[in-house]
Design a protein around this motif. Structure first.
Motif, PDB file in Angstrom:
ATOM      1  N   ILE A 165      34.070  32.869  46.036  1.00 19.95           N
ATOM      2  CA  ILE A 165      34.457  34.277  46.024  1.00 19.95           C
ATOM      3  C   ILE A 165      33.407  35.067  46.792  1.00 19.95           C
ATOM      4  O   ILE A 165      32.205  34.920  46.548  1.00 19.95           O
ATOM      5  N   THR A 200      44.287  29.849  45.646  1.00 19.03           N
ATOM      6  CA  THR A 200      43.498  30.145  46.841  1.00 19.03           C
ATOM      7  C   THR A 200      42.042  29.795  46.586  1.00 19.03           C
ATOM      8  O   THR A 200      41.375  30.481  45.810  1.00 19.03           O
ATOM      9  N   VAL A 210      38.381  33.275  48.315  1.00 16.49           N
ATOM     10  CA  VAL A 210      38.854  34.651  48.157  1.00 16.49           C
ATOM     11  C   VAL A 210      37.788  35.598  48.679  1.00 16.49           C
ATOM     12  O   VAL A 210      36.600  35.450  48.372  1.00 16.49           O
TER      13      VAL A 210
END
Length: 339
Positions: A160, A318, A321
């Motif tokens: 992330i 996913t 990100v």
């Protein structure tokens, strides 16, 4: 696995290491009453044999989530912790915050503590996820998520981050729109993907309007006040100093403030400054800092939600990100002064 598909047991590891079964058990349980040499040998064999406890394939529900930083001496870390704890508190899960300080011994001690108490998952901050930590978490079947990976993380590890390239470009375009052409950049650590992306965004903005990238206006930094001060001091001592500086973190931007003040330069009258992060101190600096808002609390919250999903055996759609950044214009930037 042992030959013939047989499961590797503690006895298998003990025999290979030339130690007793209780000694291997003490290492697995994070006990400290084992010599470092013996511990290293056993841990190496555990990795080589891909040893897994009998219940390791079952989802762990320890009621704890680990959040691991290299350092904790930054309000940047506080914002991430706030986002993680918003999620863990609502889920009834405790948060264990640790710092490993880039030292192998610290990482080893943290892994020992983790083995002793178990965890629903781990969030690593500014890490490449490689090496013994990644291998050991995989062996223990502990879910892992990385915030702001340093390099290319393994394909099976969700990461992330934020739109650092876009943020770097937007910050530089803002300064260009105010008429600045000599725009300095204070980089973050070169080992980090986020630093390199902000640099690339800066370059892209300059090149898009035909401004040559001047390497003399790019100085290394470390995301800290001291790094920003030192970099700006070097830039501002030159005969052709920059009229604006984009610092790759808010803390470095405030270091730029101090370097300018000591030279009798005013922000923004003599030097425009843009930061990156939008930490709480950016709003309260003097003058209030124009910066690129990075959604740190949202990044922490998403990482925590992802770990909880993985701990329940759910898939992540996913693996990479990036949350959007946003330019926040305050009072540290102004049109360039006429020559």
């Amino acid at each position: 696995m042992a030959s013939g598909g047989q499961r590797v047991t503690i006895a298998t590891i003990a025999e290979a290491a030339g130690v007793s079964v209780p000694t291997v058990s003490r290492v697995l349980n994070g006990r400290t009453d084992v010599s470092p040499e013996t511990r290293d040998k056993i841990e190496m064999l555990l990795r080589e044999h891909d040893y897994r406890p009998r219940n390791s394939r079952q989802p762990l529900r320890a009621g704890l989530m680990d959040l691991v930083f290299h350092d904790l001496d930054s309000p940047w870390a506080v914002e991430l912790i706030r986002g993680v704890e918003d999620v863990t508190h609502a889920a009834g899960v405790g948060t264990v915050v640790s710092a490993v300080h880039h030292r192998t011994a610290s990482a080893r001690q943290w892994l020992q503590n983790l083995r002793a108490r178990a965890s629903d998952g781990v969030i690593l901050v500014v890490s490449d996820g490689a090496g013994p930590v990644h291998s050991e978490l995989h062996r223990l079947n502990v879910p892992m998520v990385i915030i702001d990976p340093a390099g290319g993380a393994a394909a099976d590890v969700p990461t992330i981050g934020a739109t650092n390239w876009s943020g770097g470009r937007t910050a530089t375009e803002h300064l260009i729109s105010l008429g600045h052409r000599r725009i300095g950049l204070v980089e973050g650590p070169k080992s980090l993907l986020c630093s390199r992306a902000r640099l690339d965004g800066y370059r892209a903005a300059l090149e898009s309007v035909g401004i040559r990238v001047d390497r003399r206006l790019i100085e290394p930094g470390d995301f800290r006040h001291e790094g920003g001060f030192a970099a700006a001091d070097r830039m501002l001592e030159r005969e052709e100093r920059p009229t604006a500086i984009f610092a790759s973190s808010d803390q470095m931007a405030l270091g730029v403030y101090e370097a300018a003040r000591l030279r009798g330069l005013r922000v923004p009258e003599d030097l425009s400054v843009v930061g990156f992060d939008d930490l709480p101190e950016a709003r309260w600096s003097s003058p209030p800092l124009t910066t690129v808002r990075q959604p740190l609390a949202d990044m922490g919250a998403l990482a925590a939600r992802t770990v909880l999903r993985l701990s329940r055996g759910e898939a992540v759609e996913t693996p990479r990100v990036e949350l959007a950044t946003e330019l926040v214009v305050r009072e540290s930037t102004a049109p360039v002064k006429p020559a």
